[in-house]
Write an enzyme that holds these catalytic residues in place. Sequence first.
Site, PDB file in Angstrom:
ATOM      1  N   VAL A  78     -10.102 -18.621  -3.613  1.00 24.55           N
ATOM      2  CA  VAL A  78      -8.692 -18.524  -3.990  1.00 24.55           C
ATOM      3  C   VAL A  78      -7.767 -18.409  -2.779  1.00 24.55           C
ATOM      4  O   VAL A  78      -6.574 -18.682  -2.886  1.00 24.55           O
ATOM      5  CB  VAL A  78      -8.444 -17.343  -4.956  1.00 24.55           C
ATOM      6  CG1 VAL A  78      -9.190 -17.560  -6.259  1.00 24.55           C
ATOM      7  CG2 VAL A  78      -8.795 -16.012  -4.320  1.00 24.55           C
ATOM      8  N   TYR A 170      -7.608  -2.758   2.897  1.00 23.17           N
ATOM      9  CA  TYR A 170      -7.698  -3.005   1.462  1.00 23.17           C
ATOM     10  C   TYR A 170      -6.481  -2.423   0.743  1.00 23.17           C
ATOM     11  O   TYR A 170      -5.830  -3.101  -0.066  1.00 23.17           O
ATOM     12  CB  TYR A 170      -8.989  -2.378   0.937  1.00 23.17           C
ATOM     13  CG  TYR A 170      -9.256  -2.530  -0.538  1.00 23.17           C
ATOM     14  CD1 TYR A 170      -9.151  -3.762  -1.163  1.00 23.17           C
ATOM     15  CD2 TYR A 170      -9.653  -1.428  -1.290  1.00 23.17           C
ATOM     16  CE1 TYR A 170      -9.424  -3.892  -2.518  1.00 23.17           C
ATOM     17  CE2 TYR A 170      -9.934  -1.558  -2.646  1.00 23.17           C
ATOM     18  CZ  TYR A 170      -9.818  -2.788  -3.254  1.00 23.17           C
ATOM     19  OH  TYR A 170     -10.089  -2.905  -4.598  1.00 23.17           O
ATOM     20  N   ALA A 171      -6.143  -1.172   1.062  1.00 20.77           N
ATOM     21  CA  ALA A 171      -5.029  -0.496   0.401  1.00 20.77           C
ATOM     22  C   ALA A 171      -3.706  -1.210   0.672  1.00 20.77           C
ATOM     23  O   ALA A 171      -2.893  -1.409  -0.244  1.00 20.77           O
ATOM     24  CB  ALA A 171      -4.951   0.959   0.861  1.00 20.77           C
ATOM     25  N   SER A 173      -3.207  -4.357   1.508  1.00 20.09           N
ATOM     26  CA  SER A 173      -3.161  -5.659   0.845  1.00 20.09           C
ATOM     27  C   SER A 173      -2.837  -5.512  -0.641  1.00 20.09           C
ATOM     28  O   SER A 173      -2.066  -6.295  -1.208  1.00 20.09           O
ATOM     29  CB  SER A 173      -4.492  -6.400   1.026  1.00 20.09           C
ATOM     30  OG  SER A 173      -5.536  -5.788   0.285  1.00 20.09           O
ATOM     31  N   LYS A 174      -3.405  -4.496  -1.269  1.00 15.38           N
ATOM     32  CA  LYS A 174      -3.163  -4.289  -2.690  1.00 15.38           C
ATOM     33  C   LYS A 174      -1.779  -3.693  -2.956  1.00 15.38           C
ATOM     34  O   LYS A 174      -1.161  -3.959  -3.996  1.00 15.38           O
ATOM     35  CB  LYS A 174      -4.249  -3.382  -3.275  1.00 15.38           C
ATOM     36  CG  LYS A 174      -5.612  -4.059  -3.379  1.00 15.38           C
ATOM     37  CD  LYS A 174      -5.615  -5.169  -4.414  1.00 15.38           C
ATOM     38  CE  LYS A 174      -7.027  -5.561  -4.801  1.00 15.38           C
ATOM     39  NZ  LYS A 174      -7.083  -6.537  -5.910  1.00 15.38           N
TER      40      LYS A 174
END
Length: 275
Positions: A78, A170-171, A173-174
């Site tokens: 994706v 990760y945090a 990006s979310k």
Amino acid sequence: MAQHDAAGMRVTGMMLRDKVAVITGIGPGLGRALALLAVQEGATIAICARTAEKLNALEHDILALTPDARVLRQTTDVSDRDQARAFVDAVATRFGRIDVLINSAYTTGAYQLAAEADLDDWRRTLDVNLFGSMNMIQATVPHMRAGGGGSIVNINTKVSRMPLETMGGYAVSKAALRMATAQLAKELGGDHIRLNSIFPGWMWGTTVEQGMVERAKLQGTTVAALRAEIEKAIPLGAIPTDSECAKAVIALSSDYFSAVTGACLDLSAGEYMPV
């Protein structure tokens, strides 16, 4: 679509009846649970992942449970805009429309302290979690507009609500995905396209169990002990399962929540409570 329970009785899913649902990020955890439940709830589904083996195995399991299920599978990264668009266009060509998009594809990136983190790894994490979701959304929106509307659910994470050491990439990006979801909800309401965010915490399933087995070995303890320690901080007293979380996602994507857009739904069994 016909479905049978353990006793062989015929049951019929209704929540996504006559809907075409696209689900990204098919793996052994939430993505798989989402696809299985969507079919049980009456959907025609399209699934994608980066590895064909996962898609083949899931399609086999779906057809074993529901022989008349309509499934399209396509290997897709994706984060590659052209691959995302090719997948979405294949779905629209095969099934004629797209009613639901669930962006479940993700990467956690490397586990590093933010002050010393490899920012190239952060960029790669953003490429999947933010831009990968945006690639799917931008490819899907024209088809939803043509069909008179639709529902998009972006799978976020409790970590973007409650910072966790070494998971900064990760945090972040979310957290960016959360804002993008709200922005799109505001802009696409007039097209009758709803966008909402789901924030799971711990989810008990194959992926988490495998991780706990390794962690237990390193710490010289048991999976049961590790799980019990985690569950002390959960007001409902138990780690939700992948299947439990999938139920909430599918419900939110359905017409039962037709008046809801721009919402943030926490699925951490009370571990995080917004105030």
